[in-house]
Design a protein around this motif. Sequence first.
Motif, PDB file in Angstrom:
ATOM      1  N   PRO A  95       0.551  -1.038   0.383  1.00  0.00           N
ATOM      2  CA  PRO A  95       0.061   0.305   0.548  1.00  0.00           C
ATOM      3  C   PRO A  95       0.551   1.517   0.069  1.00  0.00           C
ATOM      4  CG  PRO A  95      -0.919  -1.237   1.444  1.00  0.00           C
ATOM      5  CD  PRO A  95       0.498  -1.860   0.962  1.00  0.00           C
ATOM      6  N   GLY A  96       0.359   2.132  -0.690  1.00  0.00           N
ATOM      7  CA  GLY A  96       1.464   3.658  -1.361  1.00  0.00           C
ATOM      8  C   GLY A  96       2.939   3.251  -1.218  1.00  0.00           C
ATOM      9  N   GLY A  97       3.041   1.727  -2.109  1.00  0.00           N
ATOM     10  CA  GLY A  97       4.324   1.486  -3.080  1.00  0.00           C
ATOM     11  C   GLY A  97       4.232   2.332  -4.701  1.00  0.00           C
ATOM     12  N   HIS A  98       5.782   2.506  -4.990  1.00  0.00           N
ATOM     13  CA  HIS A  98       6.226   2.767  -6.548  1.00  0.00           C
ATOM     14  C   HIS A  98       6.213   1.596  -7.236  1.00  0.00           C
ATOM     15  CE1 HIS A  98       5.328   6.575  -5.025  1.00  0.00           C
ATOM     16  NE2 HIS A  98       5.556   6.846  -3.988  1.00  0.00           N
ATOM     17  N   LEU A  99       5.688   1.257  -8.332  1.00  0.00           N
ATOM     18  CA  LEU A  99       6.247   0.644  -9.100  1.00  0.00           C
ATOM     19  C   LEU A  99       6.963   1.400 -10.511  1.00  0.00           C
ATOM     20  CD1 LEU A  99       4.105  -2.294 -10.982  1.00  0.00           C
ATOM     21  CD2 LEU A  99       5.279  -0.497 -11.986  1.00  0.00           C
ATOM     22  N   ILE A 100       8.249   1.199 -11.387  1.00  0.00           N
ATOM     23  CA  ILE A 100       8.097   2.053 -12.036  1.00  0.00           C
ATOM     24  C   ILE A 100       8.795   0.910 -13.151  1.00  0.00           C
ATOM     25  CG2 ILE A 100      10.955   3.136 -12.950  1.00  0.00           C
ATOM     26  CD1 ILE A 100      10.203   3.433  -9.656  1.00  0.00           C
ATOM     27  N   PHE A 101       7.704   1.042 -14.526  1.00  0.00           N
ATOM     28  CA  PHE A 101       8.347   0.065 -15.174  1.00  0.00           C
ATOM     29  C   PHE A 101       8.528   1.098 -16.839  1.00  0.00           C
ATOM     30  CE2 PHE A 101       5.964  -0.110 -19.863  1.00  0.00           C
ATOM     31  CZ  PHE A 101       5.941  -1.421 -19.556  1.00  0.00           C
ATOM     32  N   GLY A 102       9.492   0.138 -17.379  1.00  0.00           N
ATOM     33  CA  GLY A 102      10.188   0.977 -18.148  1.00  0.00           C
ATOM     34  C   GLY A 102       9.873   0.545 -19.360  1.00  0.00           C
ATOM     35  N   SER A 103      10.152   0.528 -21.044  1.00  0.00           N
ATOM     36  CA  SER A 103       9.209  -0.331 -22.014  1.00  0.00           C
ATOM     37  C   SER A 103       9.573   0.783 -23.095  1.00  0.00           C
ATOM     38  CB  SER A 103       8.034  -0.812 -22.260  1.00  0.00           C
ATOM     39  OG  SER A 103       7.993  -1.308 -23.268  1.00  0.00           O
ATOM     40  N   ALA A 104      10.652  -0.256 -24.492  1.00  0.00           N
ATOM     41  CA  ALA A 104      10.642   0.364 -25.412  1.00  0.00           C
ATOM     42  C   ALA A 104       8.968   1.235 -26.058  1.00  0.00           C
ATOM     43  CB  ALA A 104      10.973  -0.869 -26.099  1.00  0.00           C
ATOM     44  N   ARG A 105       8.648   1.542 -27.128  1.00  0.00           N
ATOM     45  CA  ARG A 105       7.816   2.445 -27.411  1.00  0.00           C
ATOM     46  C   ARG A 105       7.003   0.988 -28.036  1.00  0.00           C
ATOM     47  NH1 ARG A 105       7.269   8.525 -26.247  1.00  0.00           N
ATOM     48  NH2 ARG A 105       5.075   8.015 -27.443  1.00  0.00           N
ATOM     49  N   ASP A 106       5.364   0.925 -28.122  1.00  0.00           N
ATOM     50  CA  ASP A 106       4.640  -0.089 -29.232  1.00  0.00           C
ATOM     51  C   ASP A 106       4.978  -0.094 -30.149  1.00  0.00           C
ATOM     52  OD1 ASP A 106       2.242  -1.860 -28.157  1.00  0.00           O
ATOM     53  OD2 ASP A 106       1.382  -0.736 -29.429  1.00  0.00           O
ATOM     54  N   ALA A 107       5.057   0.560 -30.842  1.00  0.00           N
ATOM     55  CA  ALA A 107       5.451   1.150 -32.058  1.00  0.00           C
ATOM     56  C   ALA A 107       6.562  -0.119 -32.684  1.00  0.00           C
ATOM     57  CB  ALA A 107       5.090   2.001 -32.698  1.00  0.00           C
ATOM     58  N   ASN A 108       8.150   0.282 -32.026  1.00  0.00           N
ATOM     59  CA  ASN A 108       8.636  -0.014 -32.357  1.00  0.00           C
ATOM     60  C   ASN A 108       8.656  -2.297 -31.940  1.00  0.00           C
ATOM     61  OD1 ASN A 108      10.534   1.855 -32.799  1.00  0.00           O
ATOM     62  ND2 ASN A 108      11.192   2.221 -31.094  1.00  0.00           N
ATOM     63  N   CYS A 109       8.526  -2.280 -30.339  1.00  0.00           N
ATOM     64  CA  CYS A 109       8.038  -3.412 -30.205  1.00  0.00           C
ATOM     65  C   CYS A 109       7.328  -4.667 -31.191  1.00  0.00           C
ATOM     66  CB  CYS A 109       7.727  -3.467 -28.830  1.00  0.00           C
ATOM     67  SG  CYS A 109       8.626  -2.889 -27.419  1.00  0.00           S
ATOM     68  N   ARG A 110       6.050  -4.177 -31.442  1.00  0.00           N
ATOM     69  CA  ARG A 110       5.524  -4.298 -32.261  1.00  0.00           C
ATOM     70  C   ARG A 110       6.442  -4.626 -33.735  1.00  0.00           C
ATOM     71  NH1 ARG A 110      -0.109  -4.401 -31.584  1.00  0.00           N
ATOM     72  NH2 ARG A 110      -0.674  -3.390 -29.473  1.00  0.00           N
ATOM     73  N   ARG A 111       7.084  -3.606 -34.182  1.00  0.00           N
ATOM     74  CA  ARG A 111       8.039  -3.844 -35.767  1.00  0.00           C
ATOM     75  C   ARG A 111       8.590  -4.731 -35.135  1.00  0.00           C
ATOM     76  NH1 ARG A 111       8.756   1.311 -35.979  1.00  0.00           N
ATOM     77  NH2 ARG A 111      11.718   1.115 -35.048  1.00  0.00           N
ATOM     78  N   TRP A 112       9.611  -4.960 -34.015  1.00  0.00           N
ATOM     79  CA  TRP A 112      10.505  -6.088 -33.306  1.00  0.00           C
ATOM     80  C   TRP A 112       9.471  -7.463 -33.573  1.00  0.00           C
ATOM     81  CZ3 TRP A 112      12.327  -2.578 -29.066  1.00  0.00           C
ATOM     82  CH2 TRP A 112      13.362  -1.858 -29.605  1.00  0.00           C
ATOM     83  N   GLY A 113       8.402  -7.463 -33.317  1.00  0.00           N
ATOM     84  CA  GLY A 113       8.102  -9.032 -33.487  1.00  0.00           C
ATOM     85  C   GLY A 113       7.162  -9.235 -32.284  1.00  0.00           C
ATOM     86  N   HIS A 114       7.229  -8.203 -31.195  1.00  0.00           N
ATOM     87  CA  HIS A 114       6.666  -8.337 -30.200  1.00  0.00           C
ATOM     88  C   HIS A 114       5.121  -7.847 -30.192  1.00  0.00           C
ATOM     89  CE1 HIS A 114      10.490  -9.216 -28.280  1.00  0.00           C
ATOM     90  NE2 HIS A 114      10.771  -7.604 -28.473  1.00  0.00           N
ATOM     91  N   ALA A 115       4.643  -8.692 -29.102  1.00  0.00           N
ATOM     92  CA  ALA A 115       3.124  -8.458 -29.385  1.00  0.00           C
ATOM     93  C   ALA A 115       2.635  -7.429 -28.948  1.00  0.00           C
ATOM     94  CB  ALA A 115       2.406  -9.224 -28.081  1.00  0.00           C
TER      95      ALA A 115
END
Length: 158
Positions: A95-115
């Motif tokens: 509760p009150g904790g922090h989650l830090i999420f990082g990722s390549a952009r969606d368009a790039n990932c799809r171009r690379w073959g990821h979902a």
Amino acid sequence: ITNALEVGCAAGAFTEKLVPYCQGLTVIDVVAQAIARARQRIKEPSRINWIVCDVQQFSTDELFDVIVVAEVLYYLGDIAEMRAAVKNLVRVLAPGGHLIFGSARDANCRRWGHAAGAEPVIAMLNETLIEVERLECRGESVNEDCLLVRFRNPISAS
Ligand SMILES: C[S@@+](CC[C@H](N)C(=O)[O-])C[C@H]1O[C@@H](n2cnc3c(N)ncnc32)[C@H](O)[C@@H]1O
């Protein structure tokens, strides 16, 4: 940070930066060799709990006040697996904790073959967490563009 979780440590470059700030740190990676290399790199092993496992299967009774998951979730097979992993991580965020999420952009990932890439996962995280800040990182090439987002668990620490 009292108790942190890092998902997908690879060779431990970020783990090394994170560990001085943590009283306790759990590090998971699905590849045993990644855990082995990160362990070799870090000189303060006593504070770190190393676990070889898939983020989808990770299970613990512990809660984490900080979770870092960067450049990992697009390796999952499909959107359903990403959603399951997000649900699993939100479940162990204090509760009150922090989650830090990082990722390549969606368009790039799809171009690379990821979902999918950053944007759909950010939308999933926004279903239960509050987005606190977002950094749009631009690289020299479009392939390096990524998003870094910090979320807070709105369930307050009492
Ligand atoms: C590109 S590296 C990210 C390294 C680090 N998080 C960073 O941002 O510098 C991706 C890491 O995620 C791990 N990984 C991939 N799929 C995973 C899964 N399902 N569960 C846990 N770790 C996974 C890989 O083994 C690899 O070490």
